[in-house]
Design an enzyme around this catalytic site. Structure first.
Site, PDB file in Angstrom:
ATOM      1  N   LYS A 172       8.589  -4.012 -28.613  1.00  0.00           N
ATOM      2  CA  LYS A 172       8.377  -5.201 -29.459  1.00  0.00           C
ATOM      3  C   LYS A 172       9.478  -5.379 -30.493  1.00  0.00           C
ATOM      4  O   LYS A 172       9.230  -5.386 -31.706  1.00  0.00           O
ATOM      5  CB  LYS A 172       7.022  -5.129 -30.172  1.00  0.00           C
ATOM      6  CG  LYS A 172       5.818  -5.072 -29.244  1.00  0.00           C
ATOM      7  CD  LYS A 172       4.512  -5.203 -30.027  1.00  0.00           C
ATOM      8  CE  LYS A 172       3.279  -5.097 -29.166  1.00  0.00           C
ATOM      9  NZ  LYS A 172       3.018  -3.736 -28.653  1.00  0.00           N
ATOM     10  N   LYS A 189       3.259   1.707 -18.964  1.00  0.00           N
ATOM     11  CA  LYS A 189       3.739   1.085 -20.209  1.00  0.00           C
ATOM     12  C   LYS A 189       3.952   2.183 -21.238  1.00  0.00           C
ATOM     13  O   LYS A 189       3.050   2.984 -21.505  1.00  0.00           O
ATOM     14  CB  LYS A 189       2.699   0.086 -20.736  1.00  0.00           C
ATOM     15  CG  LYS A 189       3.138  -0.576 -22.045  1.00  0.00           C
ATOM     16  CD  LYS A 189       2.124  -1.593 -22.514  1.00  0.00           C
ATOM     17  CE  LYS A 189       0.996  -0.998 -23.326  1.00  0.00           C
ATOM     18  NZ  LYS A 189       1.289  -0.774 -24.749  1.00  0.00           N
ATOM     19  N   THR A 200      -3.153  -9.426 -31.449  1.00  0.00           N
ATOM     20  CA  THR A 200      -4.597  -9.704 -31.417  1.00  0.00           C
ATOM     21  C   THR A 200      -5.341  -8.990 -32.538  1.00  0.00           C
ATOM     22  O   THR A 200      -6.510  -9.256 -32.763  1.00  0.00           O
ATOM     23  CB  THR A 200      -5.199  -9.297 -30.064  1.00  0.00           C
ATOM     24  OG1 THR A 200      -4.732  -7.993 -29.757  1.00  0.00           O
ATOM     25  CG2 THR A 200      -4.819 -10.265 -28.979  1.00  0.00           C
ATOM     26  N   GLN A 253     -11.758  -2.236 -28.048  1.00  0.00           N
ATOM     27  CA  GLN A 253     -11.368  -3.574 -27.585  1.00  0.00           C
ATOM     28  C   GLN A 253     -12.587  -4.484 -27.648  1.00  0.00           C
ATOM     29  O   GLN A 253     -13.668  -4.119 -27.192  1.00  0.00           O
ATOM     30  CB  GLN A 253     -10.844  -3.523 -26.134  1.00  0.00           C
ATOM     31  CG  GLN A 253      -9.554  -2.735 -25.975  1.00  0.00           C
ATOM     32  CD  GLN A 253      -8.324  -3.540 -26.369  1.00  0.00           C
ATOM     33  OE1 GLN A 253      -8.435  -4.570 -27.034  1.00  0.00           O
ATOM     34  NE2 GLN A 253      -7.152  -3.063 -25.980  1.00  0.00           N
ATOM     35  N   ARG A 307      -7.070   3.400 -21.695  1.00  0.00           N
ATOM     36  CA  ARG A 307      -8.119   4.423 -21.616  1.00  0.00           C
ATOM     37  C   ARG A 307      -9.002   4.425 -20.368  1.00  0.00           C
ATOM     38  O   ARG A 307      -9.376   5.498 -19.907  1.00  0.00           O
ATOM     39  CB  ARG A 307      -8.972   4.353 -22.892  1.00  0.00           C
ATOM     40  CG  ARG A 307      -8.225   4.900 -24.092  1.00  0.00           C
ATOM     41  CD  ARG A 307      -8.762   4.393 -25.395  1.00  0.00           C
ATOM     42  NE  ARG A 307      -8.519   2.969 -25.584  1.00  0.00           N
ATOM     43  CZ  ARG A 307      -8.904   2.280 -26.634  1.00  0.00           C
ATOM     44  NH1 ARG A 307      -9.578   2.877 -27.596  1.00  0.00           N
ATOM     45  NH2 ARG A 307      -8.610   1.003 -26.751  1.00  0.00           N
ATOM     46  N   ARG A 314     -11.125  -4.361 -19.271  1.00  0.00           N
ATOM     47  CA  ARG A 314     -12.141  -3.329 -19.068  1.00  0.00           C
ATOM     48  C   ARG A 314     -12.928  -3.600 -17.793  1.00  0.00           C
ATOM     49  O   ARG A 314     -13.564  -4.653 -17.662  1.00  0.00           O
ATOM     50  CB  ARG A 314     -13.153  -3.324 -20.231  1.00  0.00           C
ATOM     51  CG  ARG A 314     -12.608  -2.727 -21.521  1.00  0.00           C
ATOM     52  CD  ARG A 314     -12.343  -1.240 -21.371  1.00  0.00           C
ATOM     53  NE  ARG A 314     -11.750  -0.650 -22.551  1.00  0.00           N
ATOM     54  CZ  ARG A 314     -10.434  -0.589 -22.813  1.00  0.00           C
ATOM     55  NH1 ARG A 314      -9.566  -1.097 -21.963  1.00  0.00           N
ATOM     56  NH2 ARG A 314      -9.988  -0.013 -23.902  1.00  0.00           N
ATOM     57  N   ASN A 334      21.623 -10.419 -33.306  1.00  0.00           N
ATOM     58  CA  ASN A 334      22.649  -9.459 -32.900  1.00  0.00           C
ATOM     59  C   ASN A 334      22.057  -8.050 -32.698  1.00  0.00           C
ATOM     60  O   ASN A 334      22.386  -7.349 -31.736  1.00  0.00           O
ATOM     61  CB  ASN A 334      23.733  -9.433 -33.980  1.00  0.00           C
ATOM     62  CG  ASN A 334      24.942  -8.657 -33.550  1.00  0.00           C
ATOM     63  OD1 ASN A 334      25.494  -8.913 -32.477  1.00  0.00           O
ATOM     64  ND2 ASN A 334      25.345  -7.696 -34.348  1.00  0.00           N
TER      65      ASN A 334
HETATM   66  O1  C5P Z   1      -6.849   1.809 -23.840  1.00  0.00           O
HETATM   67  P1  C5P Z   1      -6.637   0.331 -23.734  1.00  0.00           P
HETATM   68  O2  C5P Z   1      -6.894  -0.205 -22.339  1.00  0.00           O
HETATM   69  O3  C5P Z   1      -7.372  -0.441 -24.778  1.00  0.00           O
HETATM   70  O4  C5P Z   1      -5.058   0.156 -24.006  1.00  0.00           O
HETATM   71  C1  C5P Z   1      -4.442  -1.086 -23.943  1.00  0.00           C
HETATM   72  C2  C5P Z   1      -2.984  -0.966 -24.215  1.00  0.00           C
HETATM   73  O5  C5P Z   1      -2.487  -2.281 -24.484  1.00  0.00           O
HETATM   74  C3  C5P Z   1      -2.606  -0.138 -25.424  1.00  0.00           C
HETATM   75  O6  C5P Z   1      -1.286   0.380 -25.174  1.00  0.00           O
HETATM   76  C4  C5P Z   1      -2.561  -1.138 -26.533  1.00  0.00           C
HETATM   77  O7  C5P Z   1      -1.710  -0.763 -27.580  1.00  0.00           O
HETATM   78  C5  C5P Z   1      -2.010  -2.359 -25.817  1.00  0.00           C
HETATM   79  N1  C5P Z   1      -2.341  -3.644 -26.427  1.00  0.00           N
HETATM   80  C6  C5P Z   1      -3.639  -4.064 -26.675  1.00  0.00           C
HETATM   81  N2  C5P Z   1      -3.867  -5.275 -27.228  1.00  0.00           N
HETATM   82  C7  C5P Z   1      -2.860  -6.071 -27.538  1.00  0.00           C
HETATM   83  C8  C5P Z   1      -1.556  -5.667 -27.300  1.00  0.00           C
HETATM   84  C9  C5P Z   1      -1.328  -4.430 -26.743  1.00  0.00           C
HETATM   85  O8  C5P Z   1      -4.562  -3.361 -26.378  1.00  0.00           O
HETATM   86  N3  C5P Z   1      -3.125  -7.253 -28.021  1.00  0.00           N
END
Ligand code: C5P
Length: 245
Positions: free
Chosen positions: A66, A38, A128, A198, A219, A189, A72
Protein backbone atom coordinates in the site's frame (compact mmCIF):
# COMPACT_ATOMS: atom_id res chain seq x y z
CA UNK A 1 -13.88 -9.81 -14.62
CA UNK A 2 -11.36 -12.51 -15.50
CA UNK A 3 -13.37 -15.40 -16.85
CA UNK A 4 -10.47 -17.66 -17.73
CA UNK A 5 -9.39 -18.40 -14.15
CA UNK A 6 -9.90 -21.79 -12.57
CA UNK A 7 -11.82 -21.54 -9.27
CA UNK A 8 -8.78 -22.17 -7.03
CA UNK A 9 -6.77 -19.54 -8.94
CA UNK A 10 -9.09 -16.86 -7.56
CA UNK A 11 -7.90 -17.47 -3.99
CA UNK A 12 -5.03 -15.43 -2.50
CA UNK A 13 -4.08 -16.47 1.01
CA UNK A 14 -2.99 -13.78 3.45
CA UNK A 15 0.28 -14.73 5.15
CA UNK A 16 -0.37 -12.44 8.10
CA UNK A 17 2.58 -13.30 10.31
CA UNK A 18 6.07 -11.91 10.89
CA UNK A 19 7.32 -15.50 11.23
CA UNK A 20 9.11 -16.51 8.05
CA UNK A 21 9.10 -20.25 8.73
CA UNK A 22 5.39 -20.26 9.42
CA UNK A 23 4.68 -18.24 6.28
CA UNK A 24 6.97 -20.34 4.09
CA UNK A 25 5.49 -23.57 5.38
CA UNK A 26 1.96 -22.37 4.64
CA UNK A 27 2.87 -21.15 1.15
CA UNK A 28 4.60 -24.42 0.36
CA UNK A 29 1.61 -26.41 1.57
CA UNK A 30 -0.82 -24.41 -0.53
CA UNK A 31 1.10 -23.69 -3.75
CA UNK A 32 -0.81 -25.09 -6.71
CA UNK A 33 -4.02 -25.37 -4.69
CA UNK A 34 -4.64 -21.61 -4.50
CA UNK A 35 -3.98 -18.69 -6.86
CA UNK A 36 -1.24 -17.24 -4.71
CA UNK A 37 -0.26 -15.63 -1.43
CA UNK A 38 -0.60 -12.09 -0.10
CA UNK A 39 2.32 -10.69 1.87
CA UNK A 40 1.97 -7.35 3.60
CA UNK A 41 3.74 -4.87 5.80
CA UNK A 42 4.01 -7.19 8.79
CA UNK A 43 6.20 -9.83 7.16
CA UNK A 44 7.95 -7.36 4.85
CA UNK A 45 8.97 -5.10 7.71
CA UNK A 46 10.13 -7.98 9.88
CA UNK A 47 11.95 -9.98 7.23
CA UNK A 48 12.69 -7.68 4.29
CA UNK A 49 12.63 -8.49 0.57
CA UNK A 50 14.63 -11.71 1.00
CA UNK A 51 12.16 -12.82 3.62
CA UNK A 52 9.31 -12.17 1.19
CA UNK A 53 11.08 -14.27 -1.46
CA UNK A 54 11.62 -17.11 0.98
CA UNK A 55 8.09 -16.97 2.35
CA UNK A 56 6.38 -16.93 -1.03
CA UNK A 57 8.61 -19.65 -2.47
CA UNK A 58 7.41 -19.98 -6.04
CA UNK A 59 3.79 -19.01 -5.30
CA UNK A 60 2.27 -16.09 -7.22
CA UNK A 61 2.63 -13.04 -4.98
CA UNK A 62 0.30 -10.18 -4.12
CA UNK A 63 2.69 -7.70 -2.48
CA UNK A 64 0.36 -5.70 -0.24
CA UNK A 65 2.55 -2.75 0.81
CA UNK A 66 0.00 0.00 0.00
CA UNK A 67 2.51 2.63 -1.11
CA UNK A 68 1.52 6.26 -0.50
CA UNK A 69 4.07 9.04 -1.04
CA UNK A 70 5.13 11.60 -3.62
CA UNK A 71 5.03 10.22 -7.19
CA UNK A 72 8.81 9.95 -7.55
CA UNK A 73 9.17 7.94 -4.34
CA UNK A 74 6.26 5.63 -5.10
CA UNK A 75 7.63 5.02 -8.61
CA UNK A 76 10.97 4.05 -7.06
CA UNK A 77 9.28 1.75 -4.56
CA UNK A 78 7.28 0.05 -7.31
CA UNK A 79 10.42 -0.38 -9.41
CA UNK A 80 12.15 -2.00 -6.43
CA UNK A 81 9.10 -4.19 -5.80
CA UNK A 82 9.18 -5.56 -9.35
CA UNK A 83 12.44 -7.35 -8.42
CA UNK A 84 10.30 -9.59 -6.19
CA UNK A 85 8.29 -10.62 -9.31
CA UNK A 86 4.89 -9.87 -7.77
CA UNK A 87 1.75 -10.63 -9.73
CA UNK A 88 -0.04 -7.76 -7.96
CA UNK A 89 1.22 -4.65 -6.10
CA UNK A 90 -0.86 -1.86 -4.59
CA UNK A 91 -0.82 1.84 -3.76
CA UNK A 92 -3.26 4.15 -1.96
CA UNK A 93 -5.58 5.74 -4.51
CA UNK A 94 -5.79 8.81 -2.26
CA UNK A 95 -2.17 9.50 -3.27
CA UNK A 96 -3.69 11.05 -6.37
CA UNK A 97 -3.55 10.83 -10.14
CA UNK A 98 0.13 11.68 -10.65
CA UNK A 99 1.22 9.19 -8.01
CA UNK A 100 -0.88 6.39 -9.50
CA UNK A 101 0.25 7.14 -13.07
CA UNK A 102 3.86 7.10 -11.89
CA UNK A 103 3.29 3.75 -10.18
CA UNK A 104 1.72 2.21 -13.31
CA UNK A 105 4.50 3.57 -15.51
CA UNK A 106 7.22 2.34 -13.14
CA UNK A 107 5.73 -1.15 -13.11
CA UNK A 108 5.69 -1.24 -16.91
CA UNK A 109 9.25 0.05 -17.28
CA UNK A 110 10.80 -2.08 -14.57
CA UNK A 111 9.13 -5.23 -15.88
CA UNK A 112 10.37 -4.49 -19.36
CA UNK A 113 13.91 -3.82 -18.13
CA UNK A 114 13.95 -7.07 -16.16
CA UNK A 115 12.19 -9.05 -18.88
CA UNK A 116 9.48 -10.20 -16.47
CA UNK A 117 5.71 -10.05 -16.55
CA UNK A 118 4.34 -6.65 -15.56
CA UNK A 119 2.67 -6.76 -12.16
CA UNK A 120 -0.88 -5.55 -11.99
CA UNK A 121 -1.02 -2.31 -10.01
CA UNK A 122 -4.17 -1.82 -7.97
CA UNK A 123 -5.44 0.95 -5.70
CA UNK A 124 -6.71 0.93 -2.15
CA UNK A 125 -9.73 3.26 -2.04
CA UNK A 126 -11.06 3.74 1.50
CA UNK A 127 -9.77 1.45 4.24
CA UNK A 128 -12.71 -0.55 5.52
CA UNK A 129 -11.57 0.18 9.07
CA UNK A 130 -12.74 3.78 8.57
CA UNK A 131 -16.39 4.73 8.94
CA UNK A 132 -18.16 7.96 8.00
CA UNK A 133 -17.16 9.65 11.28
CA UNK A 134 -13.49 8.74 10.91
CA UNK A 135 -13.51 10.11 7.36
CA UNK A 136 -15.12 13.32 8.49
CA UNK A 137 -12.37 13.77 11.07
CA UNK A 138 -9.78 13.74 8.30
CA UNK A 139 -11.81 16.13 6.19
CA UNK A 140 -13.64 13.72 3.90
CA UNK A 141 -17.28 14.66 4.08
CA UNK A 142 -20.09 12.65 2.56
CA UNK A 143 -20.88 8.96 2.40
CA UNK A 144 -17.87 6.60 2.31
CA UNK A 145 -19.32 4.83 -0.75
CA UNK A 146 -19.12 8.07 -2.74
CA UNK A 147 -15.44 8.35 -1.85
CA UNK A 148 -14.86 4.70 -2.82
CA UNK A 149 -16.50 5.32 -6.19
CA UNK A 150 -14.58 8.57 -6.76
CA UNK A 151 -11.23 6.96 -5.97
CA UNK A 152 -11.96 3.84 -8.04
CA UNK A 153 -12.79 6.00 -11.07
CA UNK A 154 -9.63 8.05 -10.49
CA UNK A 155 -7.55 4.87 -10.17
CA UNK A 156 -8.93 3.63 -13.47
CA UNK A 157 -8.36 6.99 -15.19
CA UNK A 158 -4.81 7.07 -13.84
CA UNK A 159 -3.95 3.78 -15.53
CA UNK A 160 -4.28 1.34 -12.64
CA UNK A 161 -5.48 -2.19 -13.31
CA UNK A 162 -8.00 -2.36 -10.50
CA UNK A 163 -8.74 -1.80 -6.82
CA UNK A 164 -9.04 -3.63 -3.54
CA UNK A 165 -12.63 -3.46 -2.38
CA UNK A 166 -14.93 -4.80 0.28
CA UNK A 167 -17.57 -7.38 -0.64
CA UNK A 168 -20.34 -4.80 -0.40
CA UNK A 169 -18.66 -2.61 -3.03
CA UNK A 170 -18.19 -5.29 -5.70
CA UNK A 171 -21.49 -4.77 -7.52
CA UNK A 172 -21.20 -0.97 -7.61
CA UNK A 173 -17.58 -0.96 -8.80
CA UNK A 174 -18.19 -3.64 -11.40
CA UNK A 175 -20.94 -1.43 -12.77
CA UNK A 176 -18.95 1.80 -12.57
CA UNK A 177 -15.56 0.52 -13.77
CA UNK A 178 -16.65 -2.13 -16.27
CA UNK A 179 -15.86 -5.80 -16.76
CA UNK A 180 -12.08 -5.56 -17.17
CA UNK A 181 -11.20 -3.66 -13.99
CA UNK A 182 -9.59 -5.97 -11.46
CA UNK A 183 -11.49 -6.30 -8.18
CA UNK A 184 -9.55 -7.92 -5.35
CA UNK A 185 -11.72 -8.60 -2.33
CA UNK A 186 -10.92 -9.39 1.34
CA UNK A 187 -13.56 -9.85 4.05
CA UNK A 188 -14.41 -13.32 2.76
CA UNK A 189 -15.82 -16.05 4.97
CA UNK A 190 -17.10 -19.49 3.98
CA UNK A 191 -20.31 -20.34 5.84
CA UNK A 192 -18.37 -23.01 7.77
CA UNK A 193 -15.65 -20.63 9.06
CA UNK A 194 -15.66 -18.22 12.02
CA UNK A 195 -16.15 -14.56 11.10
CA UNK A 196 -13.45 -13.35 13.55
CA UNK A 197 -13.23 -9.55 13.51
CA UNK A 198 -14.56 -9.21 9.96
CA UNK A 199 -18.04 -7.70 9.95
CA UNK A 200 -19.16 -7.02 6.41
CA UNK A 201 -18.43 -10.46 5.05
CA UNK A 202 -19.45 -12.48 2.02
CA UNK A 203 -18.93 -16.12 1.09
CA UNK A 204 -16.36 -16.95 -1.61
CA UNK A 205 -19.11 -18.08 -4.00
CA UNK A 206 -21.19 -14.93 -3.53
CA UNK A 207 -18.16 -12.64 -3.95
CA UNK A 208 -17.14 -14.30 -7.22
CA UNK A 209 -20.75 -14.34 -8.44
CA UNK A 210 -20.96 -10.60 -7.67
CA UNK A 211 -17.88 -9.94 -9.81
CA UNK A 212 -14.73 -10.39 -7.70
CA UNK A 213 -11.67 -11.46 -9.69
CA UNK A 214 -9.60 -12.48 -6.69
CA UNK A 215 -10.66 -13.14 -3.13
CA UNK A 216 -8.21 -12.62 -0.25
CA UNK A 217 -8.60 -15.14 2.54
CA UNK A 218 -6.54 -15.23 5.71
CA UNK A 219 -7.64 -17.03 8.83
CA UNK A 220 -10.25 -19.40 7.34
CA UNK A 221 -7.30 -21.08 5.60
CA UNK A 222 -4.21 -20.05 7.59
CA UNK A 223 -5.70 -20.80 11.01
CA UNK A 224 -7.54 -23.95 9.95
CA UNK A 225 -6.46 -27.24 11.47
CA UNK A 226 -5.73 -28.44 7.96
CA UNK A 227 -5.07 -25.40 5.71
CA UNK A 228 -4.79 -27.45 2.52
CA UNK A 229 -8.15 -29.12 3.18
CA UNK A 230 -9.72 -25.71 3.89
CA UNK A 231 -8.33 -24.25 0.65
CA UNK A 232 -9.55 -27.25 -1.33
CA UNK A 233 -12.97 -26.99 0.25
CA UNK A 234 -13.25 -23.33 -0.75
CA UNK A 235 -12.11 -24.13 -4.30
CA UNK A 236 -14.67 -26.95 -4.46
CA UNK A 237 -17.41 -24.57 -3.22
CA UNK A 238 -16.42 -22.11 -5.97
CA UNK A 239 -16.37 -24.87 -8.53
CA UNK A 240 -19.82 -26.08 -7.55
CA UNK A 241 -21.21 -22.54 -7.68
CA UNK A 242 -19.66 -21.99 -11.14
CA UNK A 243 -21.29 -25.18 -12.42
CA UNK A 244 -24.65 -24.10 -10.99
CA UNK A 245 -24.43 -20.61 -12.50
O1 C5P B 1 -8.06 -13.45 8.16
P1 C5P B 1 -8.82 -12.64 7.16
O2 C5P B 1 -9.49 -13.48 6.09
O3 C5P B 1 -9.77 -11.68 7.80
O4 C5P B 1 -7.67 -11.78 6.42
C1 C5P B 1 -7.97 -10.93 5.37
C2 C5P B 1 -6.73 -10.28 4.86
O5 C5P B 1 -7.13 -9.17 4.04
C3 C5P B 1 -5.81 -9.69 5.90
O6 C5P B 1 -4.48 -9.71 5.34
C4 C5P B 1 -6.29 -8.28 6.05
O7 C5P B 1 -5.29 -7.41 6.49
C5 C5P B 1 -6.68 -7.96 4.62
N1 C5P B 1 -7.68 -6.90 4.47
C6 C5P B 1 -8.93 -6.93 5.07
N2 C5P B 1 -9.80 -5.92 4.88
C7 C5P B 1 -9.48 -4.89 4.12
C8 C5P B 1 -8.24 -4.84 3.51
C9 C5P B 1 -7.34 -5.87 3.71
O8 C5P B 1 -9.24 -7.87 5.75
N3 C5P B 1 -10.37 -3.96 3.91
Amino acid sequence: MSRDLKPHERIFVGLDTPDIDKAAHLAKTLVGSVGGVKIGKELFTAQGPDGVRMAAGGAPLFLDLKFHDIPNTVAGAVRAAVHLRPKIVNVHASGGRAMMSAAAEAAREAAEDLGVERPQVIGVTVLTSLDAKDLEEVGQMGPPEAQVERLARLAQNSGLDGVVCSPREIALLRQVCGPDFLLVVPGIRPTWAAAGDQKRIMTPEDAVAAGADYIVIGRPIAAAEDPLAAARRIAADLDAAAVDA
